[in-house]
Design a protein around this motif. Structure first.
Motif, short mmCIF file in Angstrom:
data_model
loop_
_atom_site.label_atom_id
_atom_site.label_comp_id
_atom_site.label_asym_id
_atom_site.label_seq_id
_atom_site.Cartn_x
_atom_site.Cartn_y
_atom_site.Cartn_z
N GLY A 23 0.79 -1.23 0.00
CA GLY A 23 0.00 0.00 0.00
C GLY A 23 0.82 1.27 0.00
N ASP A 24 2.12 1.18 0.25
CA ASP A 24 2.96 2.38 0.26
C ASP A 24 3.11 2.95 -1.14
OD1 ASP A 24 3.32 2.19 2.94
OD2 ASP A 24 5.43 1.60 2.87
N ARG A 25 3.20 4.27 -1.19
CA ARG A 25 3.46 4.96 -2.46
C ARG A 25 4.96 5.12 -2.64
NH1 ARG A 25 4.08 10.18 -4.55
NH2 ARG A 25 2.87 10.62 -6.43
N LEU A 26 5.47 4.78 -3.82
CA LEU A 26 6.89 4.95 -4.09
C LEU A 26 7.24 6.43 -4.16
CD1 LEU A 26 6.65 1.92 -4.84
CD2 LEU A 26 8.26 2.35 -6.69
N PRO A 27 8.46 6.80 -3.78
CA PRO A 27 8.88 8.19 -3.94
C PRO A 27 8.80 8.62 -5.41
CG PRO A 27 10.43 6.97 -2.57
CD PRO A 27 9.49 5.97 -3.17
N LEU A 56 3.88 -4.11 -8.11
CA LEU A 56 3.60 -2.68 -8.05
C LEU A 56 2.33 -2.39 -8.84
CD1 LEU A 56 7.15 -1.14 -8.66
CD2 LEU A 56 6.01 -1.55 -6.47
N THR A 57 1.65 -1.32 -8.44
CA THR A 57 0.44 -0.88 -9.14
C THR A 57 0.64 0.57 -9.56
OG1 THR A 57 -0.95 -2.34 -7.79
CG2 THR A 57 -2.05 -0.54 -8.95
N VAL A 58 0.54 0.83 -10.85
CA VAL A 58 0.70 2.19 -11.36
C VAL A 58 -0.67 2.81 -11.53
CG1 VAL A 58 1.60 3.60 -13.25
CG2 VAL A 58 2.82 1.54 -12.57
N SER A 68 -1.04 -5.04 -2.68
CA SER A 68 -1.37 -5.67 -1.39
C SER A 68 -0.42 -6.81 -1.08
CB SER A 68 -2.80 -6.18 -1.41
OG SER A 68 -2.93 -7.26 -2.35
N LEU A 69 0.26 -7.34 -2.12
CA LEU A 69 1.15 -8.51 -1.98
C LEU A 69 0.41 -9.72 -1.44
CD1 LEU A 69 4.43 -6.86 -0.58
CD2 LEU A 69 3.76 -7.25 -2.96
N ASP A 72 -3.04 -14.41 -3.45
CA ASP A 72 -3.82 -14.66 -4.66
C ASP A 72 -3.49 -13.65 -5.75
OD1 ASP A 72 -4.94 -12.64 -3.13
OD2 ASP A 72 -6.95 -12.97 -3.89
N VAL A 73 -3.05 -12.44 -5.36
CA VAL A 73 -2.66 -11.43 -6.34
C VAL A 73 -1.34 -11.82 -7.01
CG1 VAL A 73 -1.96 -9.02 -6.64
CG2 VAL A 73 -3.89 -9.58 -5.17
N LEU A 74 -0.42 -12.33 -6.19
CA LEU A 74 0.91 -12.65 -6.71
C LEU A 74 0.96 -13.98 -7.44
CD1 LEU A 74 3.16 -11.53 -3.71
CD2 LEU A 74 2.58 -10.26 -5.78
N MET A 75 0.07 -14.90 -7.11
CA MET A 75 0.17 -16.24 -7.68
C MET A 75 -0.02 -16.26 -9.19
SD MET A 75 1.31 -18.44 -5.73
CE MET A 75 1.05 -19.79 -6.86
N GLU A 76 -0.87 -15.35 -9.71
CA GLU A 76 -1.08 -15.32 -11.15
C GLU A 76 0.22 -14.98 -11.86
OE1 GLU A 76 -3.67 -12.96 -14.57
OE2 GLU A 76 -4.07 -12.60 -12.44
#
Length: 252
Positions: A23-27, A56-58, A68-69, A72-76
Motif C-alpha cells: 500500500g505504500d506509495r513509491l517516492p 507494483l500498481t501504477v 497488497s502482496l 492470490d494477487v501474486l500467484m497469477e
C-alpha cells in the motif's frame, strides 16, 4: 546483471527489508532513481516489469504503489513466470510461428494490394515515437494478423491466430525486461513492410524469419538455468629463487 534486472532487485530489496510496505506509495521517480543510484529510464523499466508481476500498481495521475502482496494477487504472476521457464508450450508456439509465419509473409508479398499496404503503414505510424510495451504488443498482434490475412489463405491465417494466445505474455515480458526490444521490434516490422511494399517475397520471408528468431532466442535464454559460477584455477605457487642451489650447479 542487466541494468533493468539490477533496478528490479533494488526495489525488491526495499520491499523485503520493509522500507516499502503493502500500500505504500513509491517516492517520486527522480528522487527514487537518485536514492538507488539508477537512471530514470532503468527505474521506469523496472517499475513496468514489477507491475506486470502485480508487485507494483501504477495509478495514472496518482503515482506508483506497492500492491497488497496478497498471495492470490501474486500467484497469477508467479504462474506466468513458471510457465515461461518450465512449460514448453510457449516455446512450441514460437516454433510453429517460425515455420508458418515466414511462409505467410512471403505469400502476402505476392498478393498484398495497395489498400492493405496503406493500412499496415498507418498501423505502424499509430505507435508514435515511444510506444508502451502493451501498445506495441497489441500493434504487433494486429500487424501479423493482417499480413496473414493478405496471404490469401484463410486456414493459414486461422492457424496463426490460434497460436498467438500463448505468446502474448511472453512478448510483454520480453518488452519490459530486454533492453531495446521495443525499438528492435518496430525496426523489424518496418523492414518486413518495406519488403511487402516492393513485393519481394524472399526478403519478406527472411525478415519474418529474423523477427521470430530474435524472440525465440530471447525466450530460450530466459528459460535457461543460470550458468554456474566459473571455477577458479588452482593457485600456482611460484618457485623460490635459489631454493635448489645444488641442482643449479650440478654437472651432467
Amino acid at each position: 546483471m542487466a541494468v533493468t534486472d539490477e533496478a528490479i532487485d533494488r526495489i525488491r530489496q526495499m520491499i523485503v527489508s520493509g522500507r516499502l510496505r503493502p500500500g505504500d506509495r513509491l517516492p517520486r521517480e527522480a528522487d527514487l532513481a537518485a536514492q538507488l543510484g539508477l537512471s530514470r529510464n532503468s527505474l521506469r523499466e523496472a517499475v513496468r516489469a514489477l507491475s506486470v508481476l502485480n508487485i507494483l500498481t501504477v495509478r495514472q495521475g496518482d503515482g506508483t504503489y506497492v500492491s497488497s502482496l496478497a498471495p492470490d494477487v501474486l500467484m497469477e504472476a508467479v504462474a506466468f513466470v513458471l510457465d515461461l521457464h518450465q512449460d514448453d508450450t510457449i516455446m512450441q508456439a514460437f516454433q510453429v510461428r517460425a515455420i508458418l509465419e515466414p511462409a505467410a509473409t512471403a505469400m502476402a508479398a505476392g498478393r498484398v494490394d495497395e489498400d492493405a499496404l496503406a493500412e499496415l503503414h498507418a498501423l505502424l505510424d499509430r505507435l508514435g515515437p515511444a510506444p508502451s510495451v502493451e501498445e506495441l504488443v497489441a500493434n504487433d498482434l494486429e500487424f501479423h494478423r493482417r499480413i496473414a490475412a493478405a496471404s490469401g489463405v484463410p486456414l493459414l491465417c486461422s492457424l496463426l491466430d490460434s497460436i498467438s494466445g500463448p505468446t502474448v505474455r511472453a512478448r510483454i515480458w520480453r518488452g519490459v525486461t530486454q533492453q531495446d526490444a521495443v525499438a528492435r521490434t518496430v525496426d523489424e516490422h518496418r523492414s518486413i513492410l518495406d519488403a511487402l511494399a516492393t513485393h519481394d517475397a524472399e526478403t519478406a520471408r527472411a525478415w519474418a524469419t529474423v523477427h521470430i528468431a530474435n524472440v525465440t532466442r530471447w525466450l530460450r535464454a530466459a528459460g535457461d538455468p543460470p550458468a554456474p559460477a566459473p571455477r577458479r584455477p588452482p593457485a600456482v605457487r611460484p618457485a623460490r629463487i635459489g631454493s635448489d642451489r645444488s641442482a643449479a650447479g650440478r654437472q651432467p
